[in-house]
Design a protein around this motif. Structure first.
Motif, PDB file in Angstrom:
ATOM      1  N   SER A  50      10.055  11.305   7.128  1.00 50.17           N
ATOM      2  CA  SER A  50      10.716  10.152   6.505  1.00 50.17           C
ATOM      3  C   SER A  50      11.142   9.108   7.519  1.00 50.17           C
ATOM      4  O   SER A  50      11.429   7.968   7.153  1.00 50.17           O
ATOM      5  CB  SER A  50      11.928  10.626   5.700  1.00 50.17           C
ATOM      6  N   GLY A  51      11.169   9.474   8.795  1.00 50.97           N
ATOM      7  CA  GLY A  51      11.537   8.498   9.816  1.00 50.97           C
ATOM      8  C   GLY A  51      10.398   7.597  10.231  1.00 50.97           C
ATOM      9  O   GLY A  51      10.594   6.649  10.995  1.00 50.97           O
ATOM     10  N   ASP A  52       9.192   7.858   9.731  1.00 45.02           N
ATOM     11  CA  ASP A  52       8.014   7.096  10.167  1.00 45.02           C
ATOM     12  C   ASP A  52       7.370   6.386   8.973  1.00 45.02           C
ATOM     13  O   ASP A  52       6.160   6.395   8.822  1.00 45.02           O
ATOM     14  CB  ASP A  52       6.999   8.036  10.829  1.00 45.02           C
ATOM     15  N   TYR A  53       8.172   5.773   8.138  1.00 42.78           N
ATOM     16  CA  TYR A  53       7.632   5.141   6.936  1.00 42.78           C
ATOM     17  C   TYR A  53       7.246   3.683   7.187  1.00 42.78           C
ATOM     18  O   TYR A  53       7.729   3.036   8.111  1.00 42.78           O
ATOM     19  CB  TYR A  53       8.646   5.212   5.799  1.00 42.78           C
ATOM     20  N   ALA A  54       6.353   3.176   6.329  1.00 44.26           N
ATOM     21  CA  ALA A  54       6.062   1.743   6.256  1.00 44.26           C
ATOM     22  C   ALA A  54       6.896   1.160   5.122  1.00 44.26           C
ATOM     23  O   ALA A  54       7.186   1.840   4.137  1.00 44.26           O
ATOM     24  CB  ALA A  54       4.582   1.514   5.995  1.00 44.26           C
ATOM     25  N   GLU A  55       7.282  -0.093   5.259  1.00 47.97           N
ATOM     26  CA  GLU A  55       8.132  -0.731   4.247  1.00 47.97           C
ATOM     27  C   GLU A  55       7.505  -2.045   3.801  1.00 47.97           C
ATOM     28  O   GLU A  55       7.026  -2.821   4.621  1.00 47.97           O
ATOM     29  CB  GLU A  55       9.528  -0.984   4.822  1.00 47.97           C
ATOM     30  N   PHE A  56       7.512  -2.287   2.499  1.00 49.20           N
ATOM     31  CA  PHE A  56       7.042  -3.575   1.997  1.00 49.20           C
ATOM     32  C   PHE A  56       7.834  -3.949   0.751  1.00 49.20           C
ATOM     33  O   PHE A  56       8.203  -3.107  -0.049  1.00 49.20           O
ATOM     34  CB  PHE A  56       5.538  -3.562   1.709  1.00 49.20           C
ATOM     35  N   SER A  57       8.097  -5.226   0.622  1.00 48.81           N
ATOM     36  CA  SER A  57       8.870  -5.741  -0.514  1.00 48.81           C
ATOM     37  C   SER A  57       8.950  -7.257  -0.381  1.00 48.81           C
ATOM     38  O   SER A  57       8.425  -7.842   0.555  1.00 48.81           O
ATOM     39  CB  SER A  57      10.278  -5.150  -0.529  1.00 48.81           C
ATOM     40  N   LEU A  58       9.613  -7.891  -1.341  1.00 46.44           N
ATOM     41  CA  LEU A  58       9.929  -9.303  -1.252  1.00 46.44           C
ATOM     42  C   LEU A  58      11.437  -9.464  -1.246  1.00 46.44           C
ATOM     43  O   LEU A  58      12.168  -8.611  -1.753  1.00 46.44           O
ATOM     44  CB  LEU A  58       9.339 -10.067  -2.444  1.00 46.44           C
ATOM     45  N   ASP A  59      11.907 -10.566  -0.682  1.00 44.89           N
ATOM     46  CA  ASP A  59      13.342 -10.827  -0.632  1.00 44.89           C
ATOM     47  C   ASP A  59      13.784 -11.378  -1.981  1.00 44.89           C
ATOM     48  O   ASP A  59      13.944 -12.579  -2.171  1.00 44.89           O
ATOM     49  CB  ASP A  59      13.650 -11.816   0.494  1.00 44.89           C
ATOM     50  N   GLN A  60      13.959 -10.457  -2.944  1.00 47.19           N
ATOM     51  CA  GLN A  60      14.345 -10.831  -4.300  1.00 47.19           C
ATOM     52  C   GLN A  60      15.553  -9.999  -4.721  1.00 47.19           C
ATOM     53  O   GLN A  60      15.724  -8.864  -4.277  1.00 47.19           O
ATOM     54  CB  GLN A  60      13.187 -10.559  -5.273  1.00 47.19           C
ATOM     55  N   PRO A  61      16.426 -10.547  -5.575  1.00 50.72           N
ATOM     56  CA  PRO A  61      17.600  -9.779  -6.017  1.00 50.72           C
ATOM     57  C   PRO A  61      17.243  -8.618  -6.928  1.00 50.72           C
ATOM     58  O   PRO A  61      17.998  -7.660  -7.043  1.00 50.72           O
ATOM     59  CB  PRO A  61      18.451 -10.821  -6.744  1.00 50.72           C
ATOM     60  N   GLU A  62      16.086  -8.700  -7.598  1.00 53.13           N
ATOM     61  CA  GLU A  62      15.648  -7.650  -8.505  1.00 53.13           C
ATOM     62  C   GLU A  62      14.311  -7.084  -8.012  1.00 53.13           C
ATOM     63  O   GLU A  62      13.577  -7.745  -7.282  1.00 53.13           O
ATOM     64  CB  GLU A  62      15.495  -8.203  -9.927  1.00 53.13           C
ATOM     65  N   PRO A  63      13.980  -5.860  -8.414  1.00 51.05           N
ATOM     66  CA  PRO A  63      12.694  -5.291  -8.001  1.00 51.05           C
ATOM     67  C   PRO A  63      11.529  -6.092  -8.578  1.00 51.05           C
ATOM     68  O   PRO A  63      11.654  -6.711  -9.636  1.00 51.05           O
ATOM     69  CB  PRO A  63      12.738  -3.872  -8.579  1.00 51.05           C
ATOM     70  N   VAL A  64      10.411  -6.083  -7.858  1.00 50.77           N
ATOM     71  CA  VAL A  64       9.218  -6.790  -8.315  1.00 50.77           C
ATOM     72  C   VAL A  64       8.020  -5.845  -8.226  1.00 50.77           C
ATOM     73  O   VAL A  64       7.991  -4.926  -7.419  1.00 50.77           O
ATOM     74  CB  VAL A  64       8.938  -8.050  -7.475  1.00 50.77           C
ATOM     75  N   SER A  65       7.047  -6.089  -9.075  1.00 51.28           N
ATOM     76  CA  SER A  65       5.829  -5.299  -9.039  1.00 51.28           C
ATOM     77  C   SER A  65       5.022  -5.651  -7.798  1.00 51.28           C
ATOM     78  O   SER A  65       4.811  -6.821  -7.482  1.00 51.28           O
ATOM     79  CB  SER A  65       4.993  -5.569 -10.294  1.00 51.28           C
ATOM     80  N   SER A  66       4.590  -4.640  -7.087  1.00 57.87           N
ATOM     81  CA  SER A  66       3.724  -4.858  -5.931  1.00 57.87           C
ATOM     82  C   SER A  66       2.834  -3.635  -5.767  1.00 57.87           C
ATOM     83  O   SER A  66       3.106  -2.576  -6.329  1.00 57.87           O
ATOM     84  CB  SER A  66       4.548  -5.102  -4.659  1.00 57.87           C
ATOM     85  N   TYR A  67       1.750  -3.805  -5.032  1.00 58.16           N
ATOM     86  CA  TYR A  67       0.896  -2.645  -4.804  1.00 58.16           C
ATOM     87  C   TYR A  67       0.471  -2.556  -3.343  1.00 58.16           C
ATOM     88  O   TYR A  67       0.395  -3.551  -2.627  1.00 58.16           O
ATOM     89  CB  TYR A  67      -0.335  -2.640  -5.725  1.00 58.16           C
ATOM     90  N   LEU A  68       0.200  -1.339  -2.933  1.00 56.72           N
ATOM     91  CA  LEU A  68      -0.322  -1.018  -1.619  1.00 56.72           C
ATOM     92  C   LEU A  68      -1.777  -0.612  -1.820  1.00 56.72           C
ATOM     93  O   LEU A  68      -2.072   0.227  -2.665  1.00 56.72           O
ATOM     94  CB  LEU A  68       0.481   0.145  -1.024  1.00 56.72           C
ATOM     95  N   GLN A  69      -2.687  -1.217  -1.070  1.00 60.44           N
ATOM     96  CA  GLN A  69      -4.109  -0.936  -1.269  1.00 60.44           C
ATOM     97  C   GLN A  69      -4.763  -0.449   0.015  1.00 60.44           C
ATOM     98  O   GLN A  69      -4.575  -1.030   1.091  1.00 60.44           O
ATOM     99  CB  GLN A  69      -4.833  -2.190  -1.756  1.00 60.44           C
ATOM    100  N   LEU A  70      -5.558   0.605  -0.119  1.00 56.55           N
ATOM    101  CA  LEU A  70      -6.344   1.132   0.988  1.00 56.55           C
ATOM    102  C   LEU A  70      -7.817   0.866   0.710  1.00 56.55           C
ATOM    103  O   LEU A  70      -8.318   1.150  -0.381  1.00 56.55           O
ATOM    104  CB  LEU A  70      -6.138   2.639   1.145  1.00 56.55           C
ATOM    105  N   ASP A  71      -8.513   0.342   1.694  1.00 55.51           N
ATOM    106  CA  ASP A  71      -9.961   0.192   1.646  1.00 55.51           C
ATOM    107  C   ASP A  71     -10.537   1.296   2.521  1.00 55.51           C
ATOM    108  O   ASP A  71     -10.401   1.272   3.750  1.00 55.51           O
ATOM    109  CB  ASP A  71     -10.358  -1.191   2.167  1.00 55.51           C
ATOM    110  N   LEU A  72     -11.176   2.278   1.906  1.00 54.58           N
ATOM    111  CA  LEU A  72     -11.694   3.430   2.637  1.00 54.58           C
ATOM    112  C   LEU A  72     -12.926   3.084   3.470  1.00 54.58           C
ATOM    113  O   LEU A  72     -13.381   3.920   4.266  1.00 54.58           O
ATOM    114  CB  LEU A  72     -12.024   4.560   1.664  1.00 54.58           C
ATOM    115  N   GLY A  73     -13.466   1.900   3.294  1.00 56.24           N
ATOM    116  CA  GLY A  73     -14.590   1.467   4.096  1.00 56.24           C
ATOM    117  C   GLY A  73     -15.954   1.833   3.540  1.00 56.24           C
ATOM    118  O   GLY A  73     -16.972   1.279   3.959  1.00 56.24           O
ATOM    119  N   ALA A  74     -16.006   2.761   2.612  1.00 55.36           N
ATOM    120  CA  ALA A  74     -17.245   3.193   1.964  1.00 55.36           C
ATOM    121  C   ALA A  74     -16.859   3.909   0.684  1.00 55.36           C
ATOM    122  O   ALA A  74     -15.689   4.235   0.461  1.00 55.36           O
ATOM    123  CB  ALA A  74     -18.054   4.113   2.882  1.00 55.36           C
TER     124      ALA A  74
END
Length: 244
Positions: A50-74
């Motif tokens: 848990s100490g090695d996490y990535a973080e992503f979000s927007l600076d908004q007062p409420e939660p927003v829909s977002s997605y994390l996408q991986l391109d496996l390359g093939a």
């Protein structure tokens, strides 16, 4: 013949250019920038703590829909996806949806739903109401079974957590699969068949309007003509041909 290979983690150590986070509310699809000290490449570096996490979000007062996408390359034939979210306290990450696709567009009917934890459609995906996860995140992570589906792209839709309403924290994602077998279609020369079809259309037409044939003979001709046109169409579209 060769035995099938055991599935391996095909997402391990993906380069930064093949990982992105996107804000999806209102259809804007604006790219989200992860924090410099919590880059997205952390989710594929093999460290599940848990100490090695990535973080992503927007600076908004409420939660927003977002997605994390991986391109496996093939394209790979996938059998399992594993994810470790931040588990340093009894939080739960909300409205998680996991989709996979062979194409990056993820258009309707062009993806497979691996997991739907969005009961109130906050991501506007048009899916049936999902079953929201209520148990807390743990160091064991979460496992999502995949029914041997071919895919190149993996998306995790997220909506913050019960501890921090807008931040998404992902420690690691593993995607297990084997190289997809793409069936090669042998090219078939249908030039002669096309010439015969044109000749038949010129000399006999495609209907028995003049009543110059018996019902039996025209039925046989019509069946042969239809089959020939189907073969030409399949050849033009590089589809596999079957004997008729």
């Amino acid at each position: 013949s060769k035995l099938p290979k055991d599935p391996t983690n095909v997402a391990a150590n993906l380069p930064a250019g093949q990982i992105k986070a996107v804000f999806t509310a209102d259809g804007t699809n604006a790219k989200v920038t992860s924090l410099n000290d919590r880059p997205l490449t952390r989710i594929v570096n093999g460290d599940k703590s848990s100490g090695d996490y990535a973080e992503f979000s927007l600076d908004q007062p409420e939660p927003v829909s977002s997605y994390l996408q991986l391109d496996l390359g093939a394209v790979y034939n996938l059998s399992e996806i594993k994810a470790w979210f931040y588990a340093g306290d009894p939080r739960t990450y909300k409205n998680v949806v996991v989709l996979i696709s062979e194409t990056e567009s993820f258009e309707e009917d062009d993806y497979t739903v691996v997991f739907n934890g969005d009961p109130n459609n906050v991501h506007n995906l048009g899916l049936e109401a999902g079953t929201e996860i209520t148990d807390a995140e743990t160091a064991a992570g979460r496992t999502y079974a995949v029914d041997n589906v071919n895919a190149r792209y993996v998306r995790f839709y997220m909506y913050g957590s019960t501890a921090d309403h807008k931040q998404n924290h992902v420690a690691e994602i593993e995607v297990y699969g084997v190289e997809a077998v793409v069936e090669e279609v042998e090219e078939v020369d249908v030039t002669a068949l096309e010439e015969l079809v044109l000749l038949a259309e010129d000399e006999y037409g495609t209907s028995n309007a003049l009543g110059q044939y018996t019902v039996a003979s025209f039925t046989a001709y019509e069946a042969a003509y239809t089959a020939a046109v189907a073969v030409i169409s399949k050849a033009d579209n590089n589809e596999a041909l079957t004997q008729v």
